[in-house]
Design a protein around this motif. Structure first.
Motif, mmCIF file in Angstrom:
data_model
loop_
_atom_site.group_PDB
_atom_site.id
_atom_site.type_symbol
_atom_site.label_atom_id
_atom_site.label_comp_id
_atom_site.label_asym_id
_atom_site.label_seq_id
_atom_site.Cartn_x
_atom_site.Cartn_y
_atom_site.Cartn_z
ATOM 1 N N PHE A 128 1.585 -0.743 -9.435
ATOM 2 C CA PHE A 128 0.210 -1.238 -9.515
ATOM 3 C C PHE A 128 0.011 -2.447 -8.603
ATOM 4 N N GLU A 129 1.034 -3.299 -8.519
ATOM 5 C CA GLU A 129 0.944 -4.490 -7.671
ATOM 6 C C GLU A 129 0.740 -4.155 -6.206
ATOM 7 N N ALA A 130 1.163 -2.979 -5.792
ATOM 8 C CA ALA A 130 1.013 -2.576 -4.390
ATOM 9 C C ALA A 130 -0.451 -2.316 -4.035
ATOM 10 N N LEU A 131 -1.311 -2.216 -5.033
ATOM 11 C CA LEU A 131 -2.723 -1.939 -4.786
ATOM 12 C C LEU A 131 -3.479 -3.212 -4.405
ATOM 13 N N ASP A 132 -4.488 -3.046 -3.581
ATOM 14 C CA ASP A 132 -5.335 -4.129 -3.133
ATOM 15 C C ASP A 132 -6.064 -4.759 -4.327
ATOM 16 N N GLY A 133 -5.883 -6.049 -4.527
ATOM 17 C CA GLY A 133 -6.616 -6.712 -5.602
ATOM 18 C C GLY A 133 -5.890 -6.787 -6.932
ATOM 19 N N GLU A 181 0.851 -1.199 0.000
ATOM 20 C CA GLU A 181 0.000 0.000 0.000
ATOM 21 C C GLU A 181 0.884 1.246 0.000
ATOM 22 N N PRO A 182 0.524 2.229 -0.837
ATOM 23 C CA PRO A 182 1.344 3.451 -0.867
ATOM 24 C C PRO A 182 1.415 4.078 0.522
ATOM 25 N N LYS A 183 2.593 4.550 0.875
ATOM 26 C CA LYS A 183 2.759 5.154 2.196
ATOM 27 C C LYS A 183 2.255 6.593 2.197
ATOM 28 N N GLY A 184 1.665 6.995 3.308
ATOM 29 C CA GLY A 184 1.209 8.375 3.454
ATOM 30 C C GLY A 184 0.194 8.762 2.406
ATOM 31 N N ALA A 185 0.402 9.914 1.803
ATOM 32 C CA ALA A 185 -0.573 10.428 0.854
ATOM 33 C C ALA A 185 -0.178 10.137 -0.594
ATOM 34 N N ALA A 186 0.723 9.171 -0.764
ATOM 35 C CA ALA A 186 1.177 8.856 -2.120
ATOM 36 C C ALA A 186 0.045 8.248 -2.934
ATOM 37 N N PHE A 187 -0.076 8.695 -4.157
ATOM 38 C CA PHE A 187 -1.082 8.146 -5.053
ATOM 39 C C PHE A 187 -0.383 7.435 -6.195
ATOM 40 N N VAL A 188 -1.083 6.506 -6.808
ATOM 41 C CA VAL A 188 -0.559 5.827 -7.980
ATOM 42 C C VAL A 188 -1.048 6.599 -9.205
ATOM 43 N N LEU A 189 -0.121 7.110 -9.974
ATOM 44 C CA LEU A 189 -0.464 7.852 -11.191
ATOM 45 C C LEU A 189 -0.609 6.841 -12.317
ATOM 46 N N ILE A 190 -1.836 6.660 -12.797
ATOM 47 C CA ILE A 190 -2.099 5.532 -13.702
ATOM 48 C C ILE A 190 -1.365 5.616 -15.041
ATOM 49 N N ASN A 191 -0.938 6.795 -15.439
ATOM 50 C CA ASN A 191 -0.211 6.897 -16.705
ATOM 51 C C ASN A 191 1.304 6.842 -16.554
ATOM 52 N N ARG A 192 1.766 6.796 -15.307
ATOM 53 C CA ARG A 192 3.212 6.744 -15.064
ATOM 54 C C ARG A 192 3.647 5.535 -14.258
ATOM 55 N N ALA A 193 2.712 4.928 -13.555
ATOM 56 C CA ALA A 193 3.064 3.848 -12.629
ATOM 57 C C ALA A 193 3.668 2.644 -13.339
ATOM 58 N N THR A 194 4.600 2.028 -12.649
ATOM 59 C CA THR A 194 5.192 0.782 -13.135
ATOM 60 C C THR A 194 4.296 -0.378 -12.695
ATOM 61 N N ALA A 195 4.547 -1.545 -13.254
ATOM 62 C CA ALA A 195 3.797 -2.734 -12.842
ATOM 63 C C ALA A 195 3.948 -2.952 -11.335
ATOM 64 N N LYS A 196 5.163 -2.737 -10.814
ATOM 65 C CA LYS A 196 5.415 -2.900 -9.370
ATOM 66 C C LYS A 196 4.505 -1.999 -8.537
#
Length: 68
Positions: free
Chosen positions: A18-23, A1-16
């Motif tokens: 995305f894997e940190a997300l639930d599901g 899970e991203p720490k703190g207020a970090a968000f996953v930017l869907i157009n920049r995120a790596t596969a790794k």
């Protein structure tokens, strides 16, 4: 899970990242990245529903952590 207020930017995120997300496992993460490579940037978060294997239920688990 991203720490703190970090968000996953869907157009920049790596596969790794995305894997940190639930599901999302390795296969789905790779599929998102492959879809983005083939089709270009996602315009909205809901565009992730076009990726095979991501349904509304899955998306709802981590949608709040995503940003375009």
């Amino acid at each position: 899970e991203p720490k703190g207020a970090a968000f996953v930017l869907i157009n920049r995120a790596t596969a790794k990242e995305f894997e940190a997300l639930d599901g999302i496992g390795k296969v789905l993460a790779a599929r998102i990245v492959a879809y983005r490579k083939a089709n270009g940037a996602f315009a909205t978060i809901d565009d992730l529903l076009k990726v095979p294997g991501i349904g509304a239920g899955t998306l709802s688990k981590f949608k709040s952590k995503l940003r375009v």
